[in-house]
Design a protein around this motif. Structure first.
Motif, PDB file in Angstrom:
ATOM      1  N   PRO A  10       0.716  -1.069   0.034  1.00 22.60           N
ATOM      2  CA  PRO A  10       0.005   0.277   0.128  1.00 22.60           C
ATOM      3  C   PRO A  10       0.810   1.149   0.158  1.00 22.60           C
ATOM      4  CG  PRO A  10      -0.719  -1.690   1.731  1.00 22.60           C
ATOM      5  CD  PRO A  10       0.626  -2.006   1.131  1.00 22.60           C
ATOM      6  N   ASP A  11       0.343   2.395  -0.327  1.00 16.56           N
ATOM      7  CA  ASP A  11       0.848   3.630  -0.671  1.00 16.56           C
ATOM      8  C   ASP A  11       2.419   3.477  -1.126  1.00 16.56           C
ATOM      9  OD1 ASP A  11      -1.438   4.739   0.883  1.00 16.56           O
ATOM     10  OD2 ASP A  11      -0.553   3.913   2.583  1.00 16.56           O
ATOM     11  N   SER A  12       2.689   2.863  -2.069  1.00 12.15           N
ATOM     12  CA  SER A  12       4.073   2.569  -2.654  1.00 12.15           C
ATOM     13  C   SER A  12       3.966   3.090  -4.100  1.00 12.15           C
ATOM     14  CB  SER A  12       4.587   1.244  -2.608  1.00 12.15           C
ATOM     15  OG  SER A  12       3.632   0.355  -3.531  1.00 12.15           O
ATOM     16  N   GLY A  13       2.821   4.054  -4.505  1.00  9.14           N
ATOM     17  CA  GLY A  13       2.773   4.757  -5.665  1.00  9.14           C
ATOM     18  C   GLY A  13       1.499   4.441  -6.494  1.00  9.14           C
ATOM     19  N   GLN A  14       1.157   5.136  -7.626  1.00  6.93           N
ATOM     20  CA  GLN A  14      -0.106   4.983  -8.254  1.00  6.93           C
ATOM     21  C   GLN A  14      -0.181   4.625  -9.589  1.00  6.93           C
ATOM     22  OE1 GLN A  14      -1.998   9.225  -8.449  1.00  6.93           O
ATOM     23  NE2 GLN A  14      -3.549   8.291  -9.380  1.00  6.93           N
ATOM     24  N   VAL A  15      -0.904   3.623 -10.011  1.00  8.44           N
ATOM     25  CA  VAL A  15      -0.973   2.906 -11.339  1.00  8.44           C
ATOM     26  C   VAL A  15      -1.551   4.188 -12.146  1.00  8.44           C
ATOM     27  CG1 VAL A  15      -2.242   1.480 -13.057  1.00  8.44           C
ATOM     28  CG2 VAL A  15      -1.573   0.769 -10.349  1.00  8.44           C
ATOM     29  N   VAL A  16      -0.781   4.498 -13.174  1.00  9.03           N
ATOM     30  CA  VAL A  16      -1.269   5.421 -14.384  1.00  9.03           C
ATOM     31  C   VAL A  16      -1.464   4.740 -15.722  1.00  9.03           C
ATOM     32  CG1 VAL A  16      -0.751   7.676 -15.417  1.00  9.03           C
ATOM     33  CG2 VAL A  16       0.020   7.167 -12.933  1.00  9.03           C
ATOM     34  N   LEU A  17      -2.492   4.757 -16.306  1.00 11.99           N
ATOM     35  CA  LEU A  17      -2.624   4.158 -17.536  1.00 11.99           C
ATOM     36  C   LEU A  17      -3.251   5.087 -18.519  1.00 11.99           C
ATOM     37  CD1 LEU A  17      -4.209   0.569 -16.343  1.00 11.99           C
ATOM     38  CD2 LEU A  17      -1.710   1.128 -17.060  1.00 11.99           C
ATOM     39  N   GLY A  18      -3.289   4.849 -19.877  1.00 11.99           N
ATOM     40  CA  GLY A  18      -3.945   5.290 -20.769  1.00 11.99           C
ATOM     41  C   GLY A  18      -3.385   6.682 -21.521  1.00 11.99           C
ATOM     42  N   LYS A  19      -2.050   6.683 -21.181  1.00 12.53           N
ATOM     43  CA  LYS A  19      -1.411   7.808 -21.554  1.00 12.53           C
ATOM     44  C   LYS A  19      -0.462   7.819 -22.869  1.00 12.53           C
ATOM     45  CE  LYS A  19      -2.262  10.693 -18.205  1.00 12.53           C
ATOM     46  NZ  LYS A  19      -3.017  12.137 -18.522  1.00 12.53           N
ATOM     47  N   THR A  20      -0.592   8.339 -23.828  1.00 13.02           N
ATOM     48  CA  THR A  20       0.736   8.211 -24.883  1.00 13.02           C
ATOM     49  C   THR A  20       1.618   9.221 -24.574  1.00 13.02           C
ATOM     50  OG1 THR A  20      -0.067  10.368 -26.016  1.00 13.02           O
ATOM     51  CG2 THR A  20      -1.312   8.170 -26.679  1.00 13.02           C
ATOM     52  N   LEU A  21       2.639   8.767 -25.091  1.00 11.89           N
ATOM     53  CA  LEU A  21       4.088   9.645 -24.795  1.00 11.89           C
ATOM     54  C   LEU A  21       4.129  10.975 -25.177  1.00 11.89           C
ATOM     55  CD1 LEU A  21       6.613   6.711 -25.409  1.00 11.89           C
ATOM     56  CD2 LEU A  21       5.903   7.597 -23.087  1.00 11.89           C
ATOM     57  N   PRO A  22       3.348  11.559 -26.249  1.00 13.40           N
ATOM     58  CA  PRO A  22       3.274  13.013 -26.346  1.00 13.40           C
ATOM     59  C   PRO A  22       2.375  13.473 -25.283  1.00 13.40           C
ATOM     60  CG  PRO A  22       3.369  11.917 -28.587  1.00 13.40           C
ATOM     61  CD  PRO A  22       3.348  10.787 -27.396  1.00 13.40           C
ATOM     62  N   ASP A  23       1.421  12.600 -24.960  1.00 13.96           N
ATOM     63  CA  ASP A  23       0.643  13.377 -23.729  1.00 13.96           C
ATOM     64  C   ASP A  23       1.431  13.797 -22.757  1.00 13.96           C
ATOM     65  OD1 ASP A  23      -1.936  12.697 -24.934  1.00 13.96           O
ATOM     66  OD2 ASP A  23      -2.284  10.807 -23.890  1.00 13.96           O
ATOM     67  N   LEU A  24       2.639  13.131 -22.227  1.00 18.39           N
ATOM     68  CA  LEU A  24       3.492  13.682 -21.362  1.00 18.39           C
ATOM     69  C   LEU A  24       4.033  14.928 -21.496  1.00 18.39           C
ATOM     70  CD1 LEU A  24       5.363  10.422 -20.194  1.00 18.39           C
ATOM     71  CD2 LEU A  24       2.804  10.959 -19.842  1.00 18.39           C
ATOM     72  N   LEU A  25       4.433  15.125 -22.720  1.00 16.50           N
ATOM     73  CA  LEU A  25       4.887  16.536 -23.286  1.00 16.50           C
ATOM     74  C   LEU A  25       3.733  17.507 -23.094  1.00 16.50           C
ATOM     75  CD1 LEU A  25       7.059  18.347 -24.706  1.00 16.50           C
ATOM     76  CD2 LEU A  25       6.346  17.331 -26.814  1.00 16.50           C
ATOM     77  N   TYR A  26       2.696  17.495 -23.624  1.00 16.15           N
ATOM     78  CA  TYR A  26       1.749  18.480 -23.754  1.00 16.15           C
ATOM     79  C   TYR A  26       1.334  18.889 -22.488  1.00 16.15           C
ATOM     80  CZ  TYR A  26       2.029  18.503 -28.900  1.00 16.15           C
ATOM     81  OH  TYR A  26       2.539  18.635 -30.120  1.00 16.15           O
ATOM     82  N   GLU A  27       1.090  17.882 -21.503  1.00 21.05           N
ATOM     83  CA  GLU A  27       0.711  17.920 -20.124  1.00 21.05           C
ATOM     84  C   GLU A  27       1.595  18.693 -19.343  1.00 21.05           C
ATOM     85  OE1 GLU A  27      -0.509  14.390 -18.688  1.00 21.05           O
ATOM     86  OE2 GLU A  27      -2.231  14.166 -19.835  1.00 21.05           O
ATOM     87  N   ALA A  28       3.048  18.322 -19.509  1.00 19.60           N
ATOM     88  CA  ALA A  28       3.966  19.250 -18.951  1.00 19.60           C
ATOM     89  C   ALA A  28       4.104  20.722 -19.280  1.00 19.60           C
ATOM     90  CB  ALA A  28       5.460  18.464 -19.229  1.00 19.60           C
ATOM     91  N   CYS A  29       3.773  20.893 -20.611  1.00 20.38           N
ATOM     92  CA  CYS A  29       3.878  22.203 -21.248  1.00 20.38           C
ATOM     93  C   CYS A  29       2.768  23.094 -20.305  1.00 20.38           C
ATOM     94  CB  CYS A  29       3.726  22.047 -22.559  1.00 20.38           C
ATOM     95  SG  CYS A  29       5.289  21.863 -23.464  1.00 20.38           S
ATOM     96  N   GLU A  30       1.958  22.420 -20.152  1.00 17.59           N
ATOM     97  CA  GLU A  30       0.623  23.136 -19.350  1.00 17.59           C
ATOM     98  C   GLU A  30       1.023  23.535 -18.102  1.00 17.59           C
ATOM     99  OE1 GLU A  30      -2.909  21.096 -19.845  1.00 17.59           O
ATOM    100  OE2 GLU A  30      -3.160  21.073 -22.121  1.00 17.59           O
TER     101      GLU A  30
END
Length: 632
Positions: A10-30
């Motif tokens: 428990p409490d050792s991180g959060q599952v993150v699914l459903g992202k494309t790698l460009p999503d990471l870039l655009y969300e970071a830019c925001e």
């Protein structure tokens, strides 16, 4: 009886699914609009690249690549240095719906040709003319390549002859063409982005491996984005938008590349450097976090011990006292009483200087790619330098398990990533299942079926066990185990790990398959050996081939082997060893890019030395017998 399946606590991180790698870039830019996300090494300094500039350059290149024309799903080979342009080309491919195929710079011509041809790459991107000259000869045998794009055309540089059907362009030219597409069709980029799905193939990484033909590991956007985001979510104390990292591992390897996506998503600042500059650059960058392979940590440890041999008087006594205290430390057990007070004093006198050598701001170091000695994890933790050892493979994107800042045990590779399942098979092999597991090997269904069973379990080829606390411990590679002629099985890694933590040992390879007993090839750390020689009245400038034959030198290495043998089963102990005056490197093909020994190549290259160790076969002595060996 059903085998136990291990999952994240428990409490050792959060599952993150459903992202494309460009999503990471655009969300970071925001989120981190003004962040200077990258610092590109130029000369003796760095040039900042903002997130906005990085995104724009990647977008322009994506449009330019698709205008070649390249179609969605086409493969683009990358023969590039591990720097900001690599990241830009990678992201451009991802935005364009293309599949990039990074190639190790250390590959021989035969491997280069195999990877490009097997991937059926239609375009090739190289960093500079030097690398283009290296790879140009193989293009005659890779007819699918239609375009070669070079990052920099040095003034006066000689452009090698390319096949007639191959177009040569520069990155700037491709980006200019992309800007033209953007101006003529403003909706083109949004259309490309809308076509990208988390389950699309993002990259094919050909594992260099320690044996055999490279295999093309097929990874999707979600394989990697899940791994990066879920891993970073478990790093307690990691502050989004504020951390500073140093990147010096090859981005062709999934370990460094997944970390790079994590840095990007969290708005971290990353300075790119090289291993040969690391010592001085860490003090200039002052990182809060970086990733490395165990060999780098072993060398730092070796320099500390070597420093202790050069000091005199009170300084020597203080350093040796601090080293002894650090060796007593145990992760997971809070120091108490007088020992705690001693550590605090040692910290003020000694350990703070070790941290300053790493820049003075390190929160923790991530170690992966090979096994790290538990003794070293404890040692550096005592000095306020936590090392978080992780475990994974290219086929698992890569993280399967890792130690957290608050869940860290020496000699283990941590607990599973959230969303990941791990199981130990009856023969001790580690199996894993989850969104981190590759889609398969490219154009190789037979090999894929060999490693992924009908229930989705990936068979890692590693042997391990879980501790009572739920931490995974790796005992060896299944393929590295060997059988003596007596029928006993030998696990070489524990002995090798003990030896390479010694300052005088650069590499050690335990051998013995088919023989009655174990022997070892020991490759000396040359600088440390010469320092030792001078301390014993020998000429430190004598040729290495002569130095390894000196009786006082052989006697010292025998002491190290005897120490490594302590507590080992008698059939696992090294009975003879050869001190080999040679170096194992990535460049000569003896090490993988993550500095793991290619055992089969070492056995081939030093077959004469191995045979000499078994001349007359025989012994059952309690101590090892030394043998100086010439280099092949």
């Amino acid at each position: 009886m059903a085998r136990r399946i291990y999952t994240a606590p428990p409490d050792s991180g959060q599952v993150v699914l459903g992202k494309t790698l460009p999503d990471l870039l655009y969300e970071a830019c925001e989120r981190y609009a003004e962040t200077q996300a990258f610092y590109e090494l130029r000369g003796d300094g760095w040039i900042p690249v903002s997130l906005a500039s990085f995104r724009e350059q990647a977008e322009d290149l994506a449009l330019g690549l698709r205008g070649l024309p390249l179609e969605r799903g086409d493969r683009v080979a990358m023969f590039m240095e591990s720097d900001v342009p690599f990241c830009i080309v990678d992201m451009a491919c991802l935005l364009g719906g293309l599949i990039d195929v990074p190639i190790y710079l250390t590959h021989a011509a035969e491997a280069l040709q195999y990877v490009i041809a097997h991937a059926e790459a239609r375009a090739l991107v190289v960093s500079n003319l030097t690398l283009l000259a290296q790879i140009a000869p193989v293009l005659r045998d890779t007819p699918t390549v239609e375009t070669v794009i070079v990052g920099e055309l040095e003034p006066g540089g000689r452009v090698p002859v390319l096949p007639e059907h191959v177009r040569l362009a520069t990155l700037r030219e491709m980006q200019a063409e992309g800007r033209g597409v953007r101006a003529a069709d403003p909706g083109r980029l949004a259309s490309l982005r809308a076509q990208i799905h988390p389950h699309d193939v993002a990259t094919i990484i050909y594992t260099s491996g320690t044996t055999g033909t490279p295999k093309g590991v097929v990874l999707t956007h979600e394989n990697i984005s899940f791994n990066a985001l879920t891993s970073f979510s478990g790093l307690a104390g990691y502050t989004d938008g504020e951390e500073v990292g140093a990147s010096f591992l090859p981005l062709t390897h999934i370990f460094a590349r997944t970390l790079q996506y994590g840095y990007l998503a969290t708005g971290s600042t990353v300075y790119f450097t090289r291993p040969d500059r690391l010592s001085k650059d860490l003090q200039r960058i002052r990182p809060t976090f970086f990733a490395t392979v165990p060999r780098v940590i072993e060398k730092v440890y070796g320099r500390i011990l070597e420093r202790a041999t050069t000091l005199k008087g009170a300084q020597k006594q203080i350093l040796n006292w601090a080293i002894a205290l650090a060796r007593r430390y145990e992760l997971g057990r809070e120091p108490k009483g007088f020992y705690k007070a001693q550590l605090a004093l040692a910290d003020r006198l000694v350990y703070v200087k070790w941290r300053e050598a790493l820049g003075g701001r390190i929160k923790y170091i991530i170690s992966g790619g090979a096994a790290l000695s538990g003794d070293l994890a404890n040692f550096f933790a005592a000095a306020g330098i936590p090392i978080l050892q992780g475990y994974g493979l290219t086929e698992t994107s890569p993280v399967i398990t890792y130690n957290r800042p608050y869940l860290n045990r020496a000699g283990t590779v941590g607990v599973p990533l959230p969303g990941v399942e791990v199981m130990i098979a009856d023969d001790g092999e580690i199996l894993t299942r989850g969104p981190h597991v590759m889609q398969g090997y490219f154009r190789d269904e037979e090999r894929t079926r060999e490693v992924i069973d009908d229930e989705g379990w990936f068979h890692t080829g590693d042997i391990g066990e879980f501790t009572d606390e739920g931490f995974l411990r790796i005992t060896d590679r299944k393929k590295d185990m060997f059988k003596l002629s007596t029928g006993k099985y030998v696990v070489p890694q524990p002995l090798e790990n003990r030896l390479v933590t010694e300052p005088l040992v650069e590499q050690a390879v335990v051998v013995g398959s088919g023989y009655k007993f174990c022997t070892a090839l020991i490759f000396p750390e040359e600088d440390a050996l010469r320092t030792f020689a001078a301390s014993r009245g020998l000429d430190p400038a004598m040729p290495l081939e002569q130095l390894v034959r000196e009786p006082v030198v052989l006697a010292r290495y025998q002491e190290l082997v005897d120490k490594a043998n302590e507590g080992m089963d008698h059939w696992m102990q090294i009975k003879r060893f050869a001190l080999v005056p040679a170096h194992l490197t990535v460049e000569n093909g003896m090490l993988t890019p993550t500095l793991k020994v290619r055992r089969s190549r070492v056995r081939e290259a030093f077959a004469d030395q191995i045979r000499a160790l078994y001349d007359g076969e025989a012994p059952e002595p309690r101590t090892a017998e030394p043998l100086a060996a010439g280099a092949s």
